[in-house]
Scaffold this active site. Structure first.
Site, short mmCIF file in Angstrom:
data_model
loop_
_atom_site.label_atom_id
_atom_site.label_comp_id
_atom_site.label_asym_id
_atom_site.label_seq_id
_atom_site.Cartn_x
_atom_site.Cartn_y
_atom_site.Cartn_z
CB ALA A 1 -0.88 -0.02 1.23
N GLY B 1 0.86 -5.10 0.97
CA GLY B 1 -0.22 -5.28 0.00
C GLY B 1 0.25 -5.93 -1.29
CD GLU C 1 -2.03 -7.73 2.79
OE1 GLU C 1 -1.72 -6.54 2.54
OE2 GLU C 1 -2.83 -8.06 3.67
CD GLU D 1 1.49 -5.40 5.87
OE1 GLU D 1 2.38 -6.23 6.16
OE2 GLU D 1 0.79 -5.50 4.85
N1 CO8 Z 1 4.48 3.36 -0.38
C1 CO8 Z 1 4.84 4.52 -0.94
N2 CO8 Z 1 6.04 4.72 -1.53
C2 CO8 Z 1 6.90 3.70 -1.55
C3 CO8 Z 1 6.59 2.46 -1.00
C4 CO8 Z 1 5.31 2.30 -0.39
N3 CO8 Z 1 4.91 1.14 0.12
N4 CO8 Z 1 7.66 1.65 -1.13
C5 CO8 Z 1 8.59 2.34 -1.80
N5 CO8 Z 1 8.14 3.59 -2.04
C6 CO8 Z 1 8.86 4.68 -2.72
C7 CO8 Z 1 9.91 5.28 -1.83
O1 CO8 Z 1 9.33 6.24 -0.96
C8 CO8 Z 1 10.83 5.88 -2.86
O2 CO8 Z 1 10.28 7.08 -3.33
P1 CO8 Z 1 11.15 8.43 -3.32
O3 CO8 Z 1 12.26 8.15 -4.30
O4 CO8 Z 1 10.18 9.46 -3.79
O5 CO8 Z 1 11.64 8.61 -1.93
C9 CO8 Z 1 10.78 4.88 -4.01
O6 CO8 Z 1 9.58 4.13 -3.82
C10 CO8 Z 1 11.95 3.91 -4.02
O7 CO8 Z 1 11.99 3.29 -2.76
P2 CO8 Z 1 13.33 3.17 -1.88
O8 CO8 Z 1 14.23 4.32 -2.15
O9 CO8 Z 1 12.92 2.94 -0.46
O10 CO8 Z 1 13.96 1.86 -2.52
P3 CO8 Z 1 14.95 0.85 -1.83
O11 CO8 Z 1 15.40 -0.07 -2.91
O12 CO8 Z 1 15.98 1.54 -1.03
O13 CO8 Z 1 14.04 0.00 -0.78
C11 CO8 Z 1 12.11 -1.24 -0.13
C12 CO8 Z 1 13.04 -0.83 -1.28
C13 CO8 Z 1 12.86 -2.15 0.84
C14 CO8 Z 1 10.96 -2.04 -0.77
C15 CO8 Z 1 11.58 0.00 0.61
O14 CO8 Z 1 11.11 0.93 -0.37
C16 CO8 Z 1 10.45 -0.27 1.54
O15 CO8 Z 1 10.69 -0.77 2.65
N6 CO8 Z 1 9.18 0.04 1.16
C17 CO8 Z 1 8.05 -0.11 2.01
C18 CO8 Z 1 7.62 -1.56 2.08
C19 CO8 Z 1 6.45 -1.70 3.04
O16 CO8 Z 1 6.56 -1.46 4.23
N7 CO8 Z 1 5.28 -2.15 2.53
C20 CO8 Z 1 4.10 -2.33 3.30
C21 CO8 Z 1 3.20 -1.14 3.20
S1 CO8 Z 1 1.80 -1.22 4.26
C22 CO8 Z 1 0.72 -2.24 3.45
O17 CO8 Z 1 0.96 -2.70 2.36
C23 CO8 Z 1 -0.55 -2.49 4.16
C24 CO8 Z 1 -1.63 -3.06 3.22
C25 CO8 Z 1 -3.00 -3.00 3.85
C26 CO8 Z 1 -3.44 -1.59 4.07
C27 CO8 Z 1 -4.88 -1.47 4.29
C28 CO8 Z 1 -5.26 -0.02 4.57
C29 CO8 Z 1 -6.25 0.63 3.72
#
Ligand code: CO8
Length: 256
Positions: free
Chosen positions: A62, A107, A110, A130
């Site tokens: 998400a 997500g 998922e 999460e």
């Molecule tokens: N949401 C928004 N932006 C994201 C996300 C995300 N989940 N993941 C990555 N991005 C963005 C980063 O912010 C970054 O953008 P910017 O360049 O503008 O800063 C760009 O993508 C590249 O990401 P990174 O620089 O972080 O890339 P890395 O290679 O260093 O790292 C990772 C990759 C490890 C995947 C890292 O980006 C990360 O940890 N991302 C988040 C992963 C995460 O925690 N996912 C779970 C999200 S919560 C969820 O899915 C809940 C679902 C149910 C919700 C129900 C509610 C309605």
């Protein structure tokens, strides 16, 4: 950018197309996904492949930036909306396959778990992180992961939020297999070739019987299996399949 549908003869490929944010699922993307799934339902496709644009991610989950500052009602509605879309994918008339070509977190995993099959490139990394955000999965992860791999491993992944690589995911039973990074889509097509010439209604009966096994007692499940297997038997395709066996020729199923 919007997710895209591309038809490759009788296989449709849905590509999440926001590589700059690792294909994170904003609510508007979920909306578009919903529309595309309706298009898939109306199409003649015999299999759906879902993958992510770029070479880094299937889907990073998400959109975390969008999740901030929402009311409790908005959050509940958002979770239910995502669940509804993933549910539709799970219950499509055709089998679906998640081609995990990089990160699949939250997500994203998922979404993959809602598909019938999952293949991954060797560089894929996945998890349900999460808990590290002070959240728990909200798009079906707690339910589908435990059903797919059992409560012991599901608890481990969900309560620690740890990341596993493709090889571990294969061992955990999350994946059906690994694909070559350089010909991932071809490998996914080859996987689909194993079932796509079978009778679609019969595939659907099989998929439904397996899915429903999680919702009911063994006694009820056996009744469901008996009903669905009889429905399969009553189609012309069953006649064709058995006749073809006796005549020592390949069957030609017509989906009825
Ligand atoms: N949401 C928004 N932006 C994201 C996300 C995300 N989940 N993941 C990555 N991005 C963005 C980063 O912010 C970054 O953008 P910017 O360049 O503008 O800063 C760009 O993508 C590249 O990401 P990174 O620089 O972080 O890339 P890395 O290679 O260093 O790292 C990772 C990759 C490890 C995947 C890292 O980006 C990360 O940890 N991302 C988040 C992963 C995460 O925690 N996912 C779970 C999200 S919560 C969820 O899915 C809940 C679902 C149910 C919700 C129900 C509610 C309605």
């Amino acid at each position: 950018m919007s997710p895209q549908l591309q038809f490759h003869e009788d296989i449709v490929v849905l590509t999440l197309n926001r590589p700059e944010a690792l294909n994170a699922l904003s609510f508007s993307i979920l909306d578009e996904l919903n529309t595309l799934i309706q298009d898939v339902k109306k199409s003649n496709a015999r299999a759906l492949i879902i993958t992510g644009a770029g070479d880094k991610a299937f889907c990073a989950g998400a959109d975390i930036k969008e999740l901030m500052g929402r009311s409790r009602q908005e959050q509940q509605a958002g979770s239910e909306f995502g669940q509804k879309i993933f549910d539709q994918i799970e219950h499509l008339q055709i089998p679906s396959l998640a081609l995990i070509n990089g990160y699949a977190f939250g997500g994203g995993l998922e979404l993959a778990l809602a598909c019938t099959f999952r293949l991954a490139t060797p560089n894929a990394k996945m998890g349900l992180p999460e808990i590290k955000l002070g959240l728990i999965p909200g798009y079906g992860g707690t339910q589908r992961l435990s059903r797919a791999i059992g409560i012991t491993k599901a608890n481990e992944l969900i309560l620690t939020g740890k990341t596993i690589d493709a090889e571990q995911a294969l061992q955990y039973g999350i994946l059906n297999g690994l694909v070559d990074k350089h010909k991932a889509l071809d490998d996914a097509f080859a996987f689909c070739a194993q079932f796509k010439s079978f009778s679609l209604p019969v595939l659907n009966f099989a998929k439904s019987a397996v899915l429903r096994s999680f919702d009911v007692s063994l006694h009820e499940g056996l009744k469901i299996e008996s009903n669905l297997s009889t429905l399969a038997y009553s189609l012309n395709d069953a006649n064709e399949g058995m006749q073809a066996f006796i005549e020592k020729r390949p069957p030609s199923f017509k989906d009825h």
